[in-house]
Motif scaffolding. Structure first.
Motif, short mmCIF file in Angstrom:
data_model
loop_
_atom_site.label_atom_id
_atom_site.label_comp_id
_atom_site.label_asym_id
_atom_site.label_seq_id
_atom_site.Cartn_x
_atom_site.Cartn_y
_atom_site.Cartn_z
N ARG A 185 0.85 -1.20 0.00
CA ARG A 185 0.00 0.00 0.00
C ARG A 185 0.88 1.25 0.00
NH1 ARG A 185 -5.36 -0.46 0.92
NH2 ARG A 185 -6.15 -2.49 1.65
N GLN A 186 0.41 2.27 -0.68
CA GLN A 186 1.15 3.52 -0.75
C GLN A 186 0.34 4.62 -0.07
OE1 GLN A 186 4.38 3.38 -2.56
NE2 GLN A 186 3.73 1.30 -2.00
N VAL A 187 1.03 5.59 0.48
CA VAL A 187 0.36 6.71 1.15
C VAL A 187 0.90 8.02 0.58
CG1 VAL A 187 -0.08 5.42 3.27
CG2 VAL A 187 2.04 6.72 3.03
N GLY A 188 0.10 9.07 0.79
CA GLY A 188 0.55 10.39 0.37
C GLY A 188 0.76 10.48 -1.14
N ILE A 189 1.83 11.11 -1.53
CA ILE A 189 2.11 11.31 -2.94
C ILE A 189 2.38 9.97 -3.64
CG2 ILE A 189 4.57 11.69 -2.59
CD1 ILE A 189 2.24 13.29 -5.25
N ALA A 190 2.92 9.00 -2.91
CA ALA A 190 3.18 7.69 -3.51
C ALA A 190 1.86 7.02 -3.91
CB ALA A 190 3.96 6.80 -2.56
N HIS A 191 0.82 7.19 -3.08
CA HIS A 191 -0.50 6.65 -3.43
C HIS A 191 -1.02 7.30 -4.71
CE1 HIS A 191 -4.71 5.42 -3.11
NE2 HIS A 191 -5.03 6.69 -3.26
N GLU A 192 -0.82 8.60 -4.84
CA GLU A 192 -1.29 9.31 -6.03
C GLU A 192 -0.53 8.86 -7.29
OE1 GLU A 192 -1.31 13.50 -5.38
OE2 GLU A 192 -2.50 13.36 -3.54
N VAL A 193 0.75 8.59 -7.12
CA VAL A 193 1.52 8.09 -8.27
C VAL A 193 1.03 6.70 -8.67
CG1 VAL A 193 3.82 7.41 -9.07
CG2 VAL A 193 3.53 9.49 -7.70
N LEU A 194 0.70 5.86 -7.68
CA LEU A 194 0.15 4.54 -7.98
C LEU A 194 -1.16 4.67 -8.76
CD1 LEU A 194 0.25 1.46 -7.68
CD2 LEU A 194 -0.96 1.72 -5.50
N GLN A 195 -1.97 5.63 -8.36
CA GLN A 195 -3.22 5.86 -9.10
C GLN A 195 -2.94 6.30 -10.53
OE1 GLN A 195 -6.33 5.09 -7.82
NE2 GLN A 195 -4.96 4.23 -6.27
N TRP A 196 -1.85 7.04 -10.74
CA TRP A 196 -1.50 7.45 -12.09
C TRP A 196 -1.11 6.24 -12.94
CZ3 TRP A 196 3.27 7.79 -14.89
CH2 TRP A 196 3.18 8.49 -16.09
N TYR A 197 -0.41 5.29 -12.34
CA TYR A 197 -0.07 4.07 -13.08
C TYR A 197 -1.34 3.30 -13.45
CZ TYR A 197 5.00 4.27 -12.61
OH TYR A 197 6.33 4.61 -12.73
N ILE A 198 -2.30 3.24 -12.55
CA ILE A 198 -3.57 2.59 -12.85
C ILE A 198 -4.29 3.36 -13.96
CG2 ILE A 198 -5.85 2.01 -11.94
CD1 ILE A 198 -4.50 1.47 -9.24
N CYS A 199 -4.23 4.68 -13.91
CA CYS A 199 -4.82 5.52 -14.95
C CYS A 199 -4.22 5.19 -16.31
CB CYS A 199 -4.61 7.00 -14.62
SG CYS A 199 -4.96 8.15 -15.97
N ARG A 200 -2.90 5.00 -16.37
CA ARG A 200 -2.25 4.68 -17.63
C ARG A 200 -2.67 3.29 -18.12
NH1 ARG A 200 -1.86 6.25 -20.74
NH2 ARG A 200 0.08 5.62 -21.73
N MET A 201 -2.86 2.37 -17.19
CA MET A 201 -3.36 1.04 -17.56
C MET A 201 -4.76 1.16 -18.15
SD MET A 201 -3.90 -2.22 -15.06
CE MET A 201 -4.30 -3.84 -15.70
N GLU A 202 -5.59 1.98 -17.53
CA GLU A 202 -6.94 2.19 -18.03
C GLU A 202 -6.92 2.82 -19.42
OE1 GLU A 202 -9.32 2.77 -13.79
OE2 GLU A 202 -8.31 4.49 -14.70
N ALA A 203 -5.96 3.70 -19.66
CA ALA A 203 -5.84 4.33 -20.98
C ALA A 203 -5.50 3.29 -22.04
CB ALA A 203 -4.79 5.43 -20.95
N TRP A 204 -4.70 2.29 -21.67
CA TRP A 204 -4.33 1.22 -22.62
C TRP A 204 -5.58 0.48 -23.09
CZ3 TRP A 204 0.06 -0.31 -25.10
CH2 TRP A 204 0.05 -1.57 -25.70
N PHE A 205 -6.51 0.22 -22.15
CA PHE A 205 -7.72 -0.52 -22.49
C PHE A 205 -8.89 0.40 -22.85
CE2 PHE A 205 -5.28 -3.44 -19.85
CZ PHE A 205 -5.34 -4.61 -20.59
N ALA A 206 -8.73 1.73 -22.65
CA ALA A 206 -9.80 2.70 -22.87
C ALA A 206 -11.01 2.38 -21.99
CB ALA A 206 -10.21 2.75 -24.34
N ALA A 207 -10.75 1.87 -20.79
CA ALA A 207 -11.82 1.47 -19.88
C ALA A 207 -11.32 1.55 -18.45
CB ALA A 207 -12.30 0.05 -20.18
N ASP A 208 -12.25 1.73 -17.50
CA ASP A 208 -11.88 1.79 -16.09
C ASP A 208 -11.51 0.41 -15.56
OD1 ASP A 208 -12.85 4.71 -15.04
OD2 ASP A 208 -14.12 3.98 -16.66
N ALA A 209 -10.63 0.40 -14.56
CA ALA A 209 -10.08 -0.86 -14.04
C ALA A 209 -11.16 -1.76 -13.44
CB ALA A 209 -9.00 -0.57 -13.00
N ASP A 210 -12.28 -1.18 -13.01
CA ASP A 210 -13.35 -2.02 -12.46
C ASP A 210 -14.20 -2.68 -13.53
OD1 ASP A 210 -14.64 0.22 -13.37
OD2 ASP A 210 -15.93 0.47 -11.60
N MET A 211 -13.84 -2.44 -14.81
CA MET A 211 -14.56 -3.05 -15.93
C MET A 211 -13.71 -4.07 -16.68
SD MET A 211 -17.53 -1.55 -15.87
CE MET A 211 -18.24 -1.82 -17.50
#
Length: 499
Positions: A185-211
């Motif tokens: 688990r990440q906290v603070g700015i590290a958590h936000e960076v982890l969310q950015w990596y998830i965002c980039r993954m979602e961009a690859w699939f053009a869909a949200d990670a929960d889909m």
């Protein structure tokens, strides 16, 4: 030739029914004795299918609903330079990519944005600047360290997948991993960076990670060579493939009647065309919306496959400035507490020399942006830029894509929804009587890519040819000529730059 759709010349009397809906005369039929195929959809998949069959001496007509060819490839020149508002990357800068020989022959330049190991995020770690939502730059070391954690999390999701017989979303699997391994688990700015990596993954699939399906998210076959931007855009490639094909623009197909060894195609204004077979390459979003009526109805297994496949959405907001005020990196990223609030800009100045930034949004956020006017969307993007760069100037031009609400696409490209059947792609590409199916969604291994769409069109053309040759019999000596072989008169290396 390409037609503007206003003239249905007598040379195609073998296709067009007369005003009473009757078939052409016996004389017309003798003039049209070549095997005939109608291709529906003028994206690269449909154009590839038409090119293959025309090279094989078939009589080919391509019907396209838009006033242009290219489909979800759209190179805009209003900035004074080419900007791809749809597909823009070649995924796999290598000779194994079926488009590489064509790109090489045309002398088009690729700008490589990543190496071989880039699957979930199409960039290199050394060529970006990441900022938090307040506009403070995130230390490079933090981004690298969180990237390593993200890789560990994804590796752990393999164990979750193996432990569960039922499919689940990637986001649910990540949540299970973090519950099991609180040290990840990440906290603070590290958590936000982890969310950015998830965002980039979602961009690859053009869909949200929960889909996105956990079972299938990493099964896509990615070609070697990394990812390359088409510096001159995809338009020159599309036009080269489409040369001398009879293309009817502004011909929106509304009905496909399949029977008696013929296919009858009705367009929006009521005109009807007939051929021995048809290849359907319209986007999966159009098929899912039932905008084309099939008679008889497609079989249940085909309709279920169309319904079960996911269609994602990704939009671009391109901004042209009078001067460059940002650093010389390929990506500008925005880290935030949730992946939904993250974002990124592609720096085309580094790749092409033009002072252009392209903001990209995927999944639900892409649909939200489509609710805004073009001006409001550009203003939203400028708010993000001004946080990072207070001296940011007002753009002199901007462009906004709307693939989700575009009636000719209704989405960006396909992806695996949670619970997708294992044989869904086999069913999607399987023919139905005289109907064959192309498009990126039916690609064997490369859904969501331009080369996947191209390959699917080639395969549909090959299957259509074999079917008609077996049925008609008299044309068994026709050879299938690859459009790559036709265009390649000299071998020159791929032009790959790295500014």
């Amino acid at each position: 030739m390409e037609s503007n759709g206003d003239d249905d010349s007598s040379s195609f009397s073998g296709y067009l029914l007369d005003g009473h809906g009757t078939f052409p005369s016996r004389i017309d039929r003798r003039q049209s004795s070549l095997p005939s195929v109608i291709v529906i959809g003028g994206g690269i998949s449909g154009i590839a299918a038409a090119r293959i069959l025309q090279n094989a001496s078939f009589k080919v007509l391509l019907l396209e609903s838009r006033d242009r060819i290219g489909g979800r490839i759209l190179t805009d020149y209003s900035f004074g330079c080419p900007i791809d508002m749809g597909a823009s990357w070649l995924h796999g800068v290598c000779n194994e990519n079926p488009l590489a020989p064509l790109i090489r022959h045309l002398g088009l330049t690729l700008y490589r944005t990543s190496g071989d190991n880039s699957v979930l995020y199409d960039h290199d770690l050394e060529s970006y600047a990441l900022f938090d939502i307040e506009g403070h730059q995130v230390p490079q070391q933090t981004v690298i360290e969180v990237g390593e954690v993200f890789k560990k999390i994804l590796k752990e999701t393999d164990k979750v997948r193996n432990e569960h017989s039922d499919d689940m979303s990637v986001l649910q699997a990540i949540s299970i991993v973090l519950d099991r391994h609180p040290e990840l688990r990440q906290v603070g700015i590290a958590h936000e960076v982890l969310q950015w990596y998830i965002c980039r993954m979602e961009a690859w699939f053009a869909a949200d990670a929960d889909m996105i399906s956990l079972r299938n998210w990493d099964e896509e076959q990615v070609l070697s060579g990394g990812h390359g931007l088409m510096v001159q855009g995809y338009d020159p490639l599309v036009k080269a493939l489409a040369k001398d094909i009879d293309i009817r623009l502004n011909h929106r197909v509304k009905r496909i009647a399949n029977g008696y060894n013929k296919v009858m195609i009705t367009i929006e204004d009521g005109r009807t065309f007939v051929a021995d077979a048809a290849i359907v390459t319209v986007p999966i979003g159009v098929l899912k919306a039932n905008l084309i009526k099939f008679e008889p109805k497609l079989p249940e297994w085909k309709r279920a496959a169309i319904s079960d496949l996911g269609v994602g959405n990704e939009n671009k907001i391109a901004l042209r400035f009078d001067r460059v005020f940002w650093p010389n990196v390929e990506l500008l990223g925005i880290a935030a507490p949730t992946s939904y609030a993250c974002g990124y800009f592609l720096n085309l100045h580094k790749a092409t020399g033009n002072p252009v930034l392209v903001y990209m949004a995927a999944g639900r956020f892409a649909y939200e942006l489509e609710k805004l006017s073009d001006e409001a969307a550009a203003d939203f993007v400028m708010l993000q830029l001004k946080k990072m760069f207070p001296d940011a100037t007002t753009p002199v031009h901007y462009l906004v894509s709307r693939w989700g609400s575009d009636p000719d696409s209704l989405g960006c490209y396909s992806y695996d929804l949670v619970g997708n059947p294992a044989d869904i792609y086999d069913k999607l590409r399987a023919p139905v009587a005289n109907l064959f199916f192309g498009g990126e969604a039916v690609s064997v291994d490369h859904q969501g890519s331009v080369h996947g769409a191209y390959s699917a069109g080639v395969l549909a053309a090959e299957n259509c040819r074999k079917h008609l040759m077996g049925r008609l019999g008299s044309w068994d000596k026709i050879e299938l000529v690859s459009c790559r072989e036709e265009l390649l008169e000299a071998t020159v290396p791929l032009q790959i730059s790295r500014l």
